[in-house]
Write a protein that holds these residues in place. Structure first.
Motif, PDB file in Angstrom:
ATOM      1  N   LYS A 216       0.803  -1.224   0.000  1.00 56.74           N
ATOM      2  CA  LYS A 216       0.000   0.000   0.000  1.00 56.74           C
ATOM      3  C   LYS A 216       0.830   1.266   0.000  1.00 56.74           C
ATOM      4  CE  LYS A 216      -4.474  -1.534   1.552  1.00 56.74           C
ATOM      5  NZ  LYS A 216      -5.646  -1.140   2.323  1.00 56.74           N
ATOM      6  N   SER A 217       2.144   1.123   0.208  1.00 51.77           N
ATOM      7  CA  SER A 217       2.973   2.323   0.121  1.00 51.77           C
ATOM      8  C   SER A 217       3.175   2.731  -1.326  1.00 51.77           C
ATOM      9  CB  SER A 217       4.334   2.073   0.789  1.00 51.77           C
ATOM     10  OG  SER A 217       5.064   1.107   0.059  1.00 51.77           O
ATOM     11  N   ARG A 218       2.936   1.809  -2.247  1.00 49.86           N
ATOM     12  CA  ARG A 218       3.147   2.118  -3.654  1.00 49.86           C
ATOM     13  C   ARG A 218       1.846   2.130  -4.443  1.00 49.86           C
ATOM     14  NH1 ARG A 218       5.628  -1.564  -6.451  1.00 49.86           N
ATOM     15  NH2 ARG A 218       5.657  -3.243  -4.938  1.00 49.86           N
ATOM     16  N   HIS A 219       0.787   1.569  -3.910  1.00 51.75           N
ATOM     17  CA  HIS A 219      -0.433   1.405  -4.682  1.00 51.75           C
ATOM     18  C   HIS A 219      -1.661   1.712  -3.839  1.00 51.75           C
ATOM     19  CE1 HIS A 219       2.093  -0.678  -7.556  1.00 51.75           C
ATOM     20  NE2 HIS A 219       2.442  -1.535  -6.631  1.00 51.75           N
ATOM     21  N   VAL A 220      -2.678   2.251  -4.493  1.00 51.05           N
ATOM     22  CA  VAL A 220      -4.011   2.346  -3.910  1.00 51.05           C
ATOM     23  C   VAL A 220      -4.920   1.510  -4.788  1.00 51.05           C
ATOM     24  CG1 VAL A 220      -5.972   3.871  -3.459  1.00 51.05           C
ATOM     25  CG2 VAL A 220      -3.670   4.594  -2.831  1.00 51.05           C
ATOM     26  N   ILE A 221      -5.743   0.691  -4.156  1.00 48.67           N
ATOM     27  CA  ILE A 221      -6.580  -0.255  -4.900  1.00 48.67           C
ATOM     28  C   ILE A 221      -8.033   0.186  -4.815  1.00 48.67           C
ATOM     29  CG2 ILE A 221      -7.353  -2.654  -5.034  1.00 48.67           C
ATOM     30  CD1 ILE A 221      -4.676  -3.398  -3.674  1.00 48.67           C
ATOM     31  N   LEU A 222      -8.693   0.204  -5.957  1.00 49.46           N
ATOM     32  CA  LEU A 222     -10.120   0.536  -6.014  1.00 49.46           C
ATOM     33  C   LEU A 222     -10.848  -0.685  -6.569  1.00 49.46           C
ATOM     34  CD1 LEU A 222     -11.844   3.012  -5.339  1.00 49.46           C
ATOM     35  CD2 LEU A 222     -11.831   3.586  -7.754  1.00 49.46           C
ATOM     36  N   ARG A 223     -11.696  -1.264  -5.726  1.00 47.48           N
ATOM     37  CA  ARG A 223     -12.344  -2.511  -6.094  1.00 47.48           C
ATOM     38  C   ARG A 223     -13.778  -2.276  -6.566  1.00 47.48           C
ATOM     39  NH1 ARG A 223     -13.390  -5.151  -1.706  1.00 47.48           N
ATOM     40  NH2 ARG A 223     -13.012  -3.403  -0.293  1.00 47.48           N
ATOM     41  N   ALA A 224     -14.307  -3.238  -7.274  1.00 51.37           N
ATOM     42  CA  ALA A 224     -15.707  -3.200  -7.699  1.00 51.37           C
ATOM     43  C   ALA A 224     -16.570  -3.713  -6.548  1.00 51.37           C
ATOM     44  CB  ALA A 224     -15.907  -4.043  -8.957  1.00 51.37           C
ATOM     45  N   GLU A 225     -16.451  -3.055  -5.425  1.00 51.20           N
ATOM     46  CA  GLU A 225     -17.196  -3.416  -4.226  1.00 51.20           C
ATOM     47  C   GLU A 225     -17.165  -2.225  -3.279  1.00 51.20           C
ATOM     48  OE1 GLU A 225     -16.983  -6.657  -0.554  1.00 51.20           O
ATOM     49  OE2 GLU A 225     -15.790  -6.959  -2.360  1.00 51.20           O
ATOM     50  N   LEU A 226     -18.320  -1.871  -2.721  1.00 53.28           N
ATOM     51  CA  LEU A 226     -18.410  -0.705  -1.852  1.00 53.28           C
ATOM     52  C   LEU A 226     -18.268  -1.106  -0.385  1.00 53.28           C
ATOM     53  CD1 LEU A 226     -21.444   1.242  -3.395  1.00 53.28           C
ATOM     54  CD2 LEU A 226     -19.014   1.533  -3.892  1.00 53.28           C
ATOM     55  N   SER A 227     -17.645  -0.226   0.375  1.00 55.68           N
ATOM     56  CA  SER A 227     -17.617  -0.393   1.821  1.00 55.68           C
ATOM     57  C   SER A 227     -18.948   0.091   2.384  1.00 55.68           C
ATOM     58  CB  SER A 227     -16.464   0.411   2.420  1.00 55.68           C
ATOM     59  OG  SER A 227     -16.702   1.805   2.259  1.00 55.68           O
ATOM     60  N   GLU A 228     -19.171  -0.164   3.667  1.00 53.39           N
ATOM     61  CA  GLU A 228     -20.419   0.269   4.291  1.00 53.39           C
ATOM     62  C   GLU A 228     -20.535   1.794   4.263  1.00 53.39           C
ATOM     63  OE1 GLU A 228     -22.952  -1.600   5.223  1.00 53.39           O
ATOM     64  OE2 GLU A 228     -21.802  -3.284   4.423  1.00 53.39           O
ATOM     65  N   ALA A 229     -19.416   2.480   4.494  1.00 54.85           N
ATOM     66  CA  ALA A 229     -19.445   3.951   4.461  1.00 54.85           C
ATOM     67  C   ALA A 229     -19.779   4.458   3.067  1.00 54.85           C
ATOM     68  CB  ALA A 229     -18.092   4.498   4.923  1.00 54.85           C
ATOM     69  N   GLU A 230     -19.226   3.815   2.061  1.00 58.06           N
ATOM     70  CA  GLU A 230     -19.512   4.222   0.684  1.00 58.06           C
ATOM     71  C   GLU A 230     -20.980   3.966   0.340  1.00 58.06           C
ATOM     72  OE1 GLU A 230     -15.229   3.559  -1.568  1.00 58.06           O
ATOM     73  OE2 GLU A 230     -16.486   1.825  -1.157  1.00 58.06           O
ATOM     74  N   LYS A 231     -21.510   2.845   0.798  1.00 53.00           N
ATOM     75  CA  LYS A 231     -22.929   2.557   0.542  1.00 53.00           C
ATOM     76  C   LYS A 231     -23.815   3.658   1.121  1.00 53.00           C
ATOM     77  CE  LYS A 231     -22.362  -2.491   0.569  1.00 53.00           C
ATOM     78  NZ  LYS A 231     -22.629  -3.739   1.317  1.00 53.00           N
ATOM     79  N   GLN A 232     -23.475   4.118   2.313  1.00 53.75           N
ATOM     80  CA  GLN A 232     -24.255   5.170   2.953  1.00 53.75           C
ATOM     81  C   GLN A 232     -24.207   6.463   2.141  1.00 53.75           C
ATOM     82  OE1 GLN A 232     -26.237   4.963   5.572  1.00 53.75           O
ATOM     83  NE2 GLN A 232     -26.789   7.138   5.424  1.00 53.75           N
TER      84      GLN A 232
END
Length: 1149
Positions: A216-232
């Motif tokens: 994670k020091s070199r990459h940020v990952i964006l997945r096709a899945e929402l977290s609970e905060a994102e869903k809200q």
């Protein structure tokens, strides 16, 4: 929309500078996001609303989307623009990089349709007033032009108005070459700065993710899945959207798919209305199929609206016909149209990749297979001549091989990326054999349909070699039709005869054909050799093409710039075929082993088995051992001296196949044609795989003990003595190998009786160096550096100019290895350690073994991963065990070059990572040696208090005072010279910025400089010298001289500087002043310089007055400062600091 006023860029000091058309024209390849974007224009609300609707429907974001959302949020009209969870992490990592290397990369890995591009652009929008933000939008073929424009953006304005560029890149294939080109531009322009020049935000669309990408020091990952905060957040935004767009929001598929957490059910329901007819399908249905196919397999691609209109046919909207969206009903809600960044033809694509994939599935289930859609797309939509913008789309769709992972457990159809995957979850990583489309056709349709699609593309696009290449691969890998595969491989080769990567396919066809036949029980030696001859010749052609692939005129194969990399597949393929030939022939008759190793003659063997037909292959057989030995010798150096990159190793099978082939043909017996007196010791060395310099270097990696190494050293001593007594050029090589054998032996037993004393080794090496001066191999120069590198306060008694030898070494490397090792990372072979003599030389394997000792219970593959990670991340230099082992070297950086300082000498060395050489000044590092020369590793600048980052571990003592250099930012902030009043006053340029050496605070500063024009960053003092000079200078007080100045009618307008020349002579000195002379044409007559001497102070005239300095020619030195006549108003340049006092709270007790 036209801008009413000037556009501006941010500066590092948080201010703005306006840029004119000249600067904007110089960065035309970049979509620059200006710091005042949209601030000075009236935004049409209807246009903004249309852009918002398009975005929610699935169009890519425009800058206007972020601006409109920001204004609405600030007015409390809407909820904030949704920031996905990776936003904060991305911002934090970018800020960290701002304080680091000159150039750096932050990777944003995102699944198609997960909002990666939106997140990247959102970060740029929010940081537009901190950095100079831009998106690379132009053609990526000219990397040099892109690099120049990026640096133009960084330097726009004056030197003191520069600012870091945050560059969004969406083409991972050019990343490494772009970074190299940017660093070259920085070095060529001698840019010295205290900030990062470029941070590249590399936005990478990936279906799956590599093991190492989870760092994670070199990459940020964006997945096709929402977290609970994102869903809200999405639920809150949904309420607002349904209120504002009551009739439209159900067709906001781009937004709704994410709100539904990428639900497959939502996608199926959206596409359920499709009514598919197999025959006589309307043009709009066909166009939907084409768009779906392309967006499913090349996410992010698009068609031009004009091309879509042409396919649909009349009536055209230009002549009063319905709009494109109307003509595409009832499918129009599945499609989005949006303006291009160039503002010309609109772009058309599917609303979301998941919708495109679902449409493709629905069509296939209804009897419209993928292959039919692909063929119809090539024939009907592309027309007679394929438009240029569609070429890369077609190429990726049919030939791009994705990186995939073999999962042991299938956890779901949509999301492949995981937060913290285990090895078991990730499985083994591999590259797909074919493109995703070809794989899907193969899995769901007759195999012949794959052939028909690739063949149509090959016949339609007649200049491109990659479609027939893919077709040849399909024939030999899937269909095992080697005749057809050979035919199409030759067609591909004919289309690009200079491309070794294309030529390699023919060799692979022959190699696989041979491998498939050797297991047939009835096969004969003649059958094997007949196929082998074709394969050997094909791989020789690959090798010849690769040897010529280094010119700038070489073409791009779409994945690799062949002019930037040496293709080793010809050499390696030859050895693979040799392995197959050896194993298959020996399985027929064990005597073939003696024939192939030249232990017995081929003639006698052929006669003994009564196979006269085999004499046809005698030329191949008698040269096969020598060819294998030559190619293995190549890989010996290739794999020892280099690796693909700092973070990537060679495939695991590579070394194994090379070693096996060498052992079979070379490492077993002496050939019958060898009658030399040293044949026996040479063969013994071959059996030990210590016959060449690289092999000797690897002896410690192979775990050789004192017994092995003593035997090897003794053998080289015998060969050296033999070569001394005969004429020829063998003595030089024998001597260099004998010296290296002693060095390697000393690493396992410093007191071995087999060791030759160091003075004798030095004399031997010096004798060979002088005998062939300036014309030695890189290996000889490497030994010179190892044996003659200076030791502090210790005279060795030699007269070798190491700077000259290093230049010769680099020239020798360029002539010997550069062509083959270009673009590869050169491995450090030996490091300089603590101690003296040979004991101070530390083999790289010693450092690797330290990490093994720290975790002896780890599995071998886990150990390798750990070691590789420590080296690639730079963590190795922070390990206490490594710091205890290696010797820290003091040095200095000048004009992006690194110099080691040892025993009163300065020796130029290379930086392991040039991006870390970000400013001039004193440094400390560890010294390693590659086959190209000395290299500085783990470079450290002083901290704010003058100490190096890990100086307590690096030196084991208090750092030298001469290395205690304060960070410039802790001394003085540089003024921003943007005064418009005196813009007409002359100012000289092209000064080299230097950092002074400061022993303690409020004490003299020191500067040492070779010939040139210099400016001290702390004092503002400038000087010009034609020889090497050493200066001491410090600020002095004006107080003792105020009465005298007042009586003469002068006042101070600059610092009083006390300058002393310690060595050398100055041509000019330029004293800094803070007066602004913009309104006074006679300002020069009013300016004087105060000279403070032992006999008293005096006021003298100056030679020249510039905007910020006064010039004195051939100066004599005493305290000096700039004066100006009193009695008239004087403007000054100054930095204004504003403070806000906190009001007291009346409730405090």
């Amino acid at each position: 929309m036209a801008h009413n006023k000037g556009l501006s860029l941010s500066t590092a000091r948080g201010r703005d500078i306006y840029v004119g058309s000249q600067i904007r024209d110089s960065i035309s390849l970049l979509d620059v996001l200006y710091s005042n974007e949209f601030e000075e224009e009236d935004i049409d609300s209807a246009v903004a609303k249309k852009a918002e609707v398009d975005f929610y429907r699935g169009a890519p974001p425009q800058w206007l989307n972020f601006c409109w959302a920001e204004k609405a949020t600030s007015a409390d009209e809407t909820t904030p623009f949704i920031k996905r969870d990776g936003y904060t992490e991305l911002i934090q990592n970018i800020k960290k990089r701002h304080k680091g290397d000159l150039t750096s990369t932050m990777n944003l890995l995102h699944q198609p349709g997960s909002g990666g591009t939106t997140l990247a652009k959102q970060v740029l929008w929010d940081m537009r007033k901190t950095f100079r933000c831009a998106v690379l939008t132009g053609a990526t073929s000219d990397i040099t032009a892109i690099a120049k424009q990026v640096i133009h953006l960084f330097t726009a304005g004056s030197q003191r108005q520069q600012n870091t560029v945050l560059l969004l890149l969406e083409d991972e294939r050019i990343l490494e070459n772009l970074q190299d080109a940017i660093m070259k531009e920085i070095t060529d322009r001698n840019i010295t700065t205290h900030m990062a020049v470029v941070i590249i935000l590399n936005c990478v669309r990936k279906e799956v993710i590599k093991q190492e990408d989870h760092n994670k020091s070199r990459h940020v990952i964006l997945r096709a899945e929402l977290s609970e905060a994102e869903k809200q957040q999405f639920e809150e935004k949904q309420i607002e959207i349904s209120r504002n767009y009551s009739n439209e929001h159900k067709q906001f598929h781009g937004f709704n798919i994410m709100r539904e957490n990428f639900s497959g059910d939502y996608v199926k329901e959206t596409c359920a209305f499709l009514d598919v007819r197999k025959k006589r399908r309307p043009k709009k249905s066909q166009l939907l199929a084409f768009l779906s196919l392309v967006n499913a397999y090349v996410p992010g691609s698009h068609f031009l609206q004009s091309q879509c209109q042409a396919f649909l046919g009349p009536p055209d909207p230009i002549y009063g016909g319905p709009s494109f969206e109307q003509r595409m009903e009832p499918f129009s809600h599945l499609i989005v149209t949006f303006p291009s960044q160039q503002g010309q033809d609109k772009h058309v694509r599917m609303a979301h990749p998941l919708i495109a994939q679902q449409c493709v599935k629905v069509l296939a289930m209804a009897g419209v297979p993928r292959s039919d859609t692909a063929r119809n797309f090539l024939i009907d939509f592309c027309g007679e001549e394929v438009q240029q913008h569609l070429m890369p789309v077609i190429k990726d769709m049919l030939t791009k091989r994705e990186i995939t992972v073999d999962h042991q457990q299938n956890t779901g159809p949509v999301c492949v990326l995981q937060n913290k995957p285990t090895k078991r979850e990730m499985g083994e990583e591999r590259k797909d054999t074919f493109s995703r489309l070809i794989h899907d056709i193969e899995a769901n349709e007759p195999i012949s349909n794959c052939v028909s699609v690739l063949q149509l593309a090959s016949e339609k696009i007649t200049q491109n070699p990659f479609f027939p290449q893919a077709l040849a691969r399909f024939f030999y890998i899937v269909m095992r039709d080697y005749s057809k595969a050979e035919e199409w491989a030759k067609i591909a080769k004919d289309r690009d005869p200079k491309n070794s990567f294309v030529a390699d396919t023919l060799g692979q066809v022959y190699k696989n054909h041979l491998n498939s036949r050797v297991h047939v029980p009835s096969i004969s030696a003649q059958d094997i050799l007949q196929l082998a001859v074709k394969a050997f010749e094909a791989f020789k052609d690959v090798e010849r093409a690769a040897e010529n692939e280094q010119g700038a005129d070489m073409q791009d194969d779409g994945m690799t710039k062949v002019s930037h990399i040496f293709n080793n597949r010809g050499l390696f393929g030859y050895l693979q075929v040799a392995n197959i030939v050896f194993d298959s022939l020996v399985s027929l008759d064990n005597n073939w082993q003696k024939v192939l190793t030249m232990e017995i003659s081929a003639d006698s063997f052929f006669l003994s088995i009564r196979q006269k037909k085999l004499f046809e292959y005698k030329p191949l057989i008698i040269c096969l051992r020598d060819e294998v030995e030559r190619k293995c010798e190549f890989f010996d150096g290739y794999l020892t001296y280099s690796k693909p990159s700092m973070k990537i190793n060679e495939p695991h099978y590579f070394q194994t196949d090379v070693k096996n082939c060498y052992c079979k043909y070379v490492g077993t017996c002496t050939p019958i044609h060898s009658e030399s007196a040293i044949s026996v010791p040479l063969q013994k060395l071959k059996e030990e795989m210590a016959i060449a310099f690289p092999g000797l270097l690897c002896c410690l990696d192979k775990g050789y003990d004192e017994s092995n190494l003593s035997r090897i050293t003794k053998l080289w001593e015998e060969i050296q003595e033999f070569e001394k007594n005969k004429d020829g050029g063998g003595e030089n090589q024998a001597s260099q190998n004998f010296i290296l054998a002693n060095i390697i032996l000393s690493k396992v037993e410093t007191a071995s009786p087999k060791l030759t004393p160091l003075p004798i080794l030095r004399r031997t090496l010096e004798r060979h160096l002088l005998a062939n001066y300036g014309n030695q191999t890189p290996e000889v120069y490497l030994l010179v550096l190892l044996l003659f590198w200076p030791e502090e306060h210790k005279k060795i008694g030699f007269n070798i100019d190491l700077n000259e030898r290093i230049i010769e070494m680099q020239d020798s490397y360029n002539n010997t290895y550069k062509k083959h090792l270009r673009s590869r990372y050169l491995r450090p072979l030996i490091f300089l350690g603590k101690g003296e003599g040979l004991s101070r030389l530390v083999h790289r394997s010693k450092i690797d073994n330290l990490f093994v000792e720290e975790n002896p219970m780890a599995r071998p593959e886990a150990r390798t991963d750990t070691i590789d990670q420590k080296w690639s991340s730079g963590e190795v230099w922070r390990e206490p065990s490594v710091q205890d082992l290696l010797l820290p070297v003091n040095g200095v950086v000048r004009q992006h070059s690194v110099f080691a300082r040892v025993d009163g000498k300065e020796i130029e060395v290379c930086a392991d990572q040039q991006s870390k050489v970000w400013r001039s000044g004193n440094v400390c590092f560890y010294l390693g040696f590659t086959i190209r020369g000395p290299v500085a590793y783990g470079i450290q600048y002083p901290s704010h208090h003058g100490h190096f980052f890990h100086s307590d571990r690096m030196t084991g003592e208090v750092p030298r005072k001469m290395l205690e250099v304060p960070d410039i930012k802790s001394i003085k902030d540089e003024p921003v010279r943007s005064c418009t009043t005196c813009a007409n006053v002359m100012e000289s340029t092209n000064w080299i910025q230097v950092e002074p050496v400061v022993i303690i605070e409020e004490a003299p500063m020191f500067s040492m400089s070779p010939p040139g024009r210099y400016e001290c960053r702390v004092s503002g003092l400038r000087w010009v010298c034609k020889t090497y000079v050493s200066l001491k200078y410090q600020f002095s007080s004006w107080e003792p001289h105020r009465a005298m100045m007042k009586s003469l009618g002068y006042k101070q307008v600059g610092p009083l500087l006390d300058v002393t020349i310690l060595a050398g002579e100055l041509e000019e000195v330029h004293l800094p002043h803070f007066a602004c002379f913009g309104d006074d044409p006679s300002f020069k007559e009013k300016v004087r310089v105060l000279h403070v001497e032992d006999c008293g102070a005096s006021v003298k005239q100056v030679d020249e007055v510039t905007r910020f300095h006064v010039k004195i020619l051939h100066p004599t030195f005493s305290p000096k400062g700039v004066l100006v006549r009193s009695g008239f108003p004087l403007k000054v340049h100054c930095d204004l600091l504003l403070y806000q006092a906190k009001a007291p709270s009346w409730t405090d007790s």
